[in-house]
Design a protein around this motif. Structure first.
Motif, PDB file in Angstrom:
ATOM      1  N   UNK A  21       0.888  -1.073  -0.090  1.00 41.66           N
ATOM      2  CA  UNK A  21      -0.079  -0.153   0.004  1.00 41.66           C
ATOM      3  C   UNK A  21       1.072   1.290   0.074  1.00 41.66           C
ATOM      4  N   UNK A  22       1.914   1.295   0.712  1.00 44.67           N
ATOM      5  CA  UNK A  22       2.689   2.198   0.795  1.00 44.67           C
ATOM      6  C   UNK A  22       3.337   2.667  -0.474  1.00 44.67           C
ATOM      7  N   UNK A  23       3.949   1.576  -1.659  1.00 45.34           N
ATOM      8  CA  UNK A  23       4.089   1.826  -2.603  1.00 45.34           C
ATOM      9  C   UNK A  23       3.172   2.270  -3.540  1.00 45.34           C
ATOM     10  N   UNK A  42      -6.828   5.641  11.952  1.00 47.08           N
ATOM     11  CA  UNK A  42      -7.056   4.323  11.773  1.00 47.08           C
ATOM     12  C   UNK A  42      -5.829   3.658  12.225  1.00 47.08           C
ATOM     13  N   UNK A  43      -4.823   3.993  11.322  1.00 46.75           N
ATOM     14  CA  UNK A  43      -3.381   3.257  11.323  1.00 46.75           C
ATOM     15  C   UNK A  43      -2.823   3.466  12.821  1.00 46.75           C
ATOM     16  N   UNK A  44      -2.973   4.618  13.083  1.00 42.00           N
ATOM     17  CA  UNK A  44      -2.164   4.998  14.419  1.00 42.00           C
ATOM     18  C   UNK A  44      -2.819   4.230  15.489  1.00 42.00           C
ATOM     19  N   UNK A  64      -3.428  -2.111  10.226  1.00 47.63           N
ATOM     20  CA  UNK A  64      -2.841  -0.971   9.734  1.00 47.63           C
ATOM     21  C   UNK A  64      -2.913  -1.260   8.178  1.00 47.63           C
ATOM     22  N   UNK A  65      -2.548  -2.508   7.881  1.00 47.08           N
ATOM     23  CA  UNK A  65      -2.429  -2.720   6.530  1.00 47.08           C
ATOM     24  C   UNK A  65      -3.743  -2.896   5.796  1.00 47.08           C
ATOM     25  N   UNK A  66      -5.183  -3.207   6.657  1.00 48.24           N
ATOM     26  CA  UNK A  66      -6.271  -3.241   5.840  1.00 48.24           C
ATOM     27  C   UNK A  66      -6.687  -1.916   5.797  1.00 48.24           C
ATOM     28  N   UNK A  67      -6.342  -0.943   6.640  1.00 51.74           N
ATOM     29  CA  UNK A  67      -6.640   0.558   6.622  1.00 51.74           C
ATOM     30  C   UNK A  67      -5.884   1.059   5.389  1.00 51.74           C
ATOM     31  N   UNK A  68      -4.777   0.863   5.143  1.00 59.86           N
ATOM     32  CA  UNK A  68      -4.315   1.257   3.972  1.00 59.86           C
ATOM     33  C   UNK A  68      -4.473   0.791   2.793  1.00 59.86           C
TER      34      UNK A  68
END
Length: 391
Positions: free
Chosen positions: A258-260, A360-362, A374-378
């Motif tokens: 997701x970051x990529x 949400x990630x935080x 966090x991966x699901x949010x992203x």
């Protein structure tokens, strides 16, 4: 009748007169790629140093030392990148000087461990000074080759040289003045380009700069994945079938993907070639990438530290271990949006998904599986961004 032969004209000596900002098909050179490859060593050492500090509960000291170490890595890389976009004759003196810089990066990498474990900055300072002094020599060469921009190039050379003298002097300073001295020298370093460019803009190529930053983003994301993979693999070897490790591995990969995706959602050269020609916006974009690169590198360290927490039951709380995963991801998301994506997205409705995802990630640090949530949010944010762009 006599025949005469015309001797071939002597080859002109290649100089550093400045490259054409509109040059077609401008891309990274093999020497620049080699330069990046050697910097991977320093990035890996910084990530490992932060991982060890977090695993042993030295959160504040570890983060501060990581911020300083990564600044030296990022600053040396970024300054060479912008110089090479302006002046790159690819001749023998230039290549040899860049190889000296690469040598300095390897010395810097060798000193990262001592900087984290003992706070000893001797080796890392020596490597940094070698890097920066070699770049100052290139700026001096550019000053002699490019009279129209001589004032700016001389300012670069002078500013860099004075800063390096300051770093060397700091090694001999009393312990109580070193931390303030570091802060002053970092401020001086970041002000050198601002001061130099106020005397005239050196040429740079938008597509080339965008590609160079994209390549370094791939490096730090790849290092993050590699650091987490090595640690999680070791954890699996010690604890087969641990459910928390499966969630960590899945979440770590989902976060990296997701970051990529988010970083490459919009082409950087579109900004650099238009609105970001202005000094203020260009410097904001360029300097803002420190947080993008540092947070992506720290993400791997955070995932590795959480794996240690799961398998070794360290003294850190579950929330503290989770924050080591979610804080870097949140920082990456906020900074990518602020400096890289926001100029493309003016409406409030386009900002809301980023704000909701960041929160949400935080807060995922308080869940039983912080990386996975966090991966699901992203991943959800990637879906929203992709669907909106297609519309």
């Amino acid at each position: 009748m006599t025949m005469s032969s015309t001797a071939p004209a002597p080859r002109r000596r290649r100089t550093m007169a400045g490259r054409d900002p509109g040059e077609p098909h401008r891309s990274a050179t093999p020497l620049e790629l080699f330069f990046d490859l050697c910097f991977v060593v320093a990035v890996a050492q910084a990530s490992e140093g932060l991982h060890e500090a977090l695993a042993h509960g030295h959160h504040l000291a570890g983060v501060l030392r990581f911020a300083l170490v990564f600044f030296t890595i990022w600053w040396a890389w970024m300054n060479f990148t912008w110089f090479a976009s302006a002046y790159d004759p690819d001749d023998t003196p230039y290549r040899l000087t860049v190889l000296v810089q690469i040598t300095g990066s390897l010395v810097l990498a060798a000193g990262v461990g001592r900087a984290f474990e003992e706070g000893d900055l001797l080796v890392i300072t020596l490597g940094y000074v070698v890097l920066r002094t070699a770049l100052a020599a290139l700026w001096l060469r550019a000053a002699f080759s490019d009279p129209t921009r001589r004032k700016a190039t001389l300012r670069f050379a002078a500013g860099i040289t004075v800063c390096q003298l300051g770093w060397v002097a700091l090694l001999f300073a009393p312990a109580e003045v070193r931390l303030p001295g570091v802060a002053v020298l970092i401020l001086a370093e970041v002000l050198v380009p601002v001061w130099a460019q106020s005397a005239g803009m050196t040429p740079w190529h938008p597509h080339h700069i965008a590609e160079r930053y994209e390549l370094f983003t791939l490096i730090v994301l790849g290092e993050s994945v590699a650091a987490a993979t090595v640690t999680v693999r070791g954890a699996f070897d010690r604890h087969q079938g641990t459910g928390a490790l499966y969630a960590l591995a899945a979440g770590g990969l989902l976060m990296a993907y997701a970051m990529w995706w988010l970083y490459f959602a919009r082409p950087a050269h579109a900004l650099l070639a238009t609105t970001h020609q202005a000094h203020r916006r260009r410097f904001t974009w360029a300097y803002g990438h420190y947080l993008i690169f540092a947070s992506a590198t720290a993400e791997g360290a955070g995932l590795a530290a959480y794996a240690d927490h799961v398998t070794r039951h360290s003294g850190a709380s579950s929330v503290g271990a989770g924050l080591a995963v979610t804080v870097p991801a949140t920082c990456f998301l906020v900074t990518v949006w602020a400096v890289h994506l926001r100029p493309h997205r003016r409406g409030v409705a386009e900002r809301v998904p980023f704000v909701v995802t960041a929160v949400g990630v935080l807060l995922s640090a308080w869940s039983p599986a912080p990386a996975l949530l966090a991966g699901v949010f992203l991943g959800g944010l990637v879906t929203v961004v992709t669907v909106r762009r297609r519309r």
